[in-house]
Scaffold this active site. Structure first.
Site, PDB file in Angstrom:
ATOM      1  N   LYS A 198       0.841  -1.187   0.000  1.00  0.00           N
ATOM      2  CA  LYS A 198       0.000   0.000   0.000  1.00  0.00           C
ATOM      3  C   LYS A 198       0.876   1.235   0.000  1.00  0.00           C
ATOM      4  O   LYS A 198       1.714   1.420   0.891  1.00  0.00           O
ATOM      5  CB  LYS A 198      -0.902  -0.019   1.232  1.00  0.00           C
ATOM      6  N   LYS A 251      -2.196  -1.546  -3.866  1.00  0.00           N
ATOM      7  CA  LYS A 251      -3.068  -0.372  -3.817  1.00  0.00           C
ATOM      8  C   LYS A 251      -2.238   0.889  -3.844  1.00  0.00           C
ATOM      9  O   LYS A 251      -1.277   0.961  -3.072  1.00  0.00           O
ATOM     10  CB  LYS A 251      -3.893  -0.442  -2.526  1.00  0.00           C
TER      11      LYS A 251
HETATM   12  C1  PBG Z   1      -7.674   2.676   5.313  1.00  0.00           C
HETATM   13  C2  PBG Z   1      -8.057   2.681   3.886  1.00  0.00           C
HETATM   14  C3  PBG Z   1      -7.919   3.729   2.980  1.00  0.00           C
HETATM   15  C4  PBG Z   1      -8.437   3.291   1.770  1.00  0.00           C
HETATM   16  C5  PBG Z   1      -8.877   1.997   1.958  1.00  0.00           C
HETATM   17  N1  PBG Z   1      -8.623   1.626   3.275  1.00  0.00           N
HETATM   18  C6  PBG Z   1      -7.458   5.107   3.192  1.00  0.00           C
HETATM   19  C7  PBG Z   1      -6.080   5.441   3.523  1.00  0.00           C
HETATM   20  O1  PBG Z   1      -5.185   4.620   3.601  1.00  0.00           O
HETATM   21  O2  PBG Z   1      -5.901   6.633   3.724  1.00  0.00           O
HETATM   22  C8  PBG Z   1      -8.457   4.125   0.511  1.00  0.00           C
HETATM   23  C9  PBG Z   1      -9.390   3.676  -0.514  1.00  0.00           C
HETATM   24  C10 PBG Z   1      -9.639   4.647  -1.599  1.00  0.00           C
HETATM   25  O3  PBG Z   1      -8.981   5.706  -1.737  1.00  0.00           O
HETATM   26  O4  PBG Z   1     -10.535   4.353  -2.385  1.00  0.00           O
HETATM   27  N2  PBG Z   1      -8.751   2.340   6.146  1.00  0.00           N
END
Ligand code: PBG
Length: 329
Positions: A198, A251
Site C-alpha cells: 500500500k 493499492k
Molecule cells: C484505510 C483505507 C484507505 C483506503 C482503503 N482503506 C485510506 C487510507 O489509507 O488513507 C483508501 C481507498 C480509496 O482511496 O478508495 N482504512
C-alpha cells in the site's frame, strides 16, 4: 522484399469479432469485482460523496436499496467501511459488538446470505487523530500496541459474521497477529486479504473526505510505501505471504501496474488490486464533462489490471459495470 510482402500476422486475427473474442487473453468478469460500501451510524443518511459521483454514505436503514442494486448488477462481494459514532485516540469503536461495522455485517448477512461480506480492518476512520493505530506522545505510530487492537477488531468482525477480513493499515506483523487471534477464536476458515503493498498515495483523497479520515497532523509516509519504490513491495508481500495472507493486494492500481505484475509473478496466491477513490473520481469528472466515455474507459482500466496480473479488483465502478459483464458461473 516488396512493399506487399510485409508480414501482417496480428491484423489477420483482428478481422472479425468472432476471431477477436477467440484470441482474447483477458476477460473482466462480474466475479472479479468487489464493491466498496460506506456505512455511517446516522440513520436516514444517503449522502453522495461530492468527489465520488454515484457513491454514497449510507445509514443502516438506507443501505438495503444499495445492496439490492449491487446484487442486481451481478456483483456478489462488498467491502465495508465505517463512519463511527464516536472517535477516540485508540479507535475503540472498531472492536465493539455494536460498532457500525459489526451492526452492518449482521444486517447484511442476515438479509442476504448469498452476499460475500468483507470488512476493512483499520483504525484511521475511528481514531480522533486519523492515524492507523495507537500513537506515542510525539505522534509516532506504535506498532505492537496497534497489533493487539487489530486482533480484537478482526475477531469482532469475524464473530459478527464477516466472510473475510482485509487489514489496510500497513502495520508490521499484522497478518500473523490476526491469523493467530482468528484461529484461537475459532475462525480458522476466515480468509485474510492483506493490503500488503500500500503506497502513501495522493489518490486516496476522495476516500478520506468520504469517511473523514485525513490525519489531523502529519501524514502516513512512515508506514505506507514510497511511490517511487518497487523493491520493498516484494519484501512487504513476502512478509504477509509468510504470515499466512490468503490474498495479496496492491493499492492503488493504475500507477502501479508494474507492481501488480511483479507481485503476481512472485507469489502463488490470488492478487487483488484496489482501483481507489481518486482513480474513480478522475474517470467520473472527465465523463461528466463529456470528455471521455466513462464506462468504456472504466472497463478498459479494469481489464488492464487483470492483464497486469490481478485476479480480484476492488472498484467503485463495480455496480455500474456489473450488468455489462459476463459471469464465471
Ligand atoms: C484505510 C483505507 C484507505 C483506503 C482503503 N482503506 C485510506 C487510507 O489509507 O488513507 C483508501 C481507498 C480509496 O482511496 O478508495 N482504512
Amino acid at each position: 522484399m516488396s512493399l506487399f510482402d510485409q508480414p501482417r500476422r496480428p491484423r489477420r486475427l483482428r478481422n472479425s469479432a468472432l476471431l477477436r473474442a477467440s484470441v482474447r487473453q483477458n476477460v473482466l468478469f462480474q466475479n472479479d469485482l468487489i464493491m466498496p460500501v460506506f456505512l455511517t451510524h446516522v440513520d436516514g443518511t444517503k449522502r453522495e460523496i461530492p468527489s465520488m459521483p454515484g457513491i454514497f454514505n449510507h445509514g443502516l436503514d438506507t443501505v438495503p436499496a444499495e445492496i439490492d442494486a449491487i446484487l442486481e448488477a451481478g456483483i456478489d462481494k462488498v467491502i465495508l467501511f465505517g463512519v463511527p459514532e464516536h472517535k477516540d485516540a485508540e479507535g475503540s469503536d472498531t472492536w465493539h459488538d455494536d460498532g457500525i461495522i459489526q451492526r452492518g455485517v449482521r444486517l447484511l448477512k442476515e438479509r442476504w446470505p448469498e452476499l460475500y461480506v468483507i470488512t476493512d480492518v483499520c483504525f484511521c476512520e475511528y481514531t480522533s487523530h486519523g492515524h492507523c493505530g495507537v500513537l506515542d506522545e510525539h505522534g509516532a505510530l506504535l506498532n505492537d500496541p496497534t497489533l493487539v487492537n487489530l486482533q480484537r477488531q478482526a475477531v469482532s468482525h469475524a464473530s459478527a459474521g464477516a466472510d473475510m477480513v482485509a487489514p489496510s493499515g500497513m502495520i508490521d506483523g499484522m497478518i500473523g497477529a490476526m491469523r493467530a487471534a482468528l484461529d484461537e477464536a475459532g475462525h480458522e476458515t476466515t480468509p485474510i486479504m492483506s493490503y500488503a503493498v500500500k503506497y502513501a498515495s495522493a489518490f486516496y483523497g476522495p476516500f478520506r473526505d468520504a469517511v473523514d479520515s485525513a490525519p489531523t497532523s502529519g501524514d502516513r509516509k512512515t508506514y505506507q510505501m514510497d511511490p517511487a519504490n518497487s523493491r520493498d513491495a516484494l519484501v512487504e508481500a513476502e512478509l504477509d505471504y509468510e504470515q499466512g495472507a490468503d490474498i495479496l493486494m496492491v493499492k492503488p492500481a493504475l500507477s502501479y501496474m508494474d507492481v501488480i505484475r511483479a507481485v503476481a509473478e512472485r507469489f502463488d496466491v490470488p492478487i487483488a488490486a484496489y482501483n481507489v477513490s481518486g482513480e474513480y473520481a478522475m474517470v467520473k469528472a472527465a465523463a461528466q464533462r463529456g470528455w471521455i466515455d466513462g464506462d468504456a474507459v472504466a472497463r478498459e482500466l479494469l481489464v488492464s489490471m487483470k492483464r497486469a496480473g490481478a485476479d480480484l479488483i476492488l472498484s467503485y465502478h463495480a455496480r455500474d459495470l456489473g450488468p455489462s459483464l459476463p459471469n464465471k458461473g
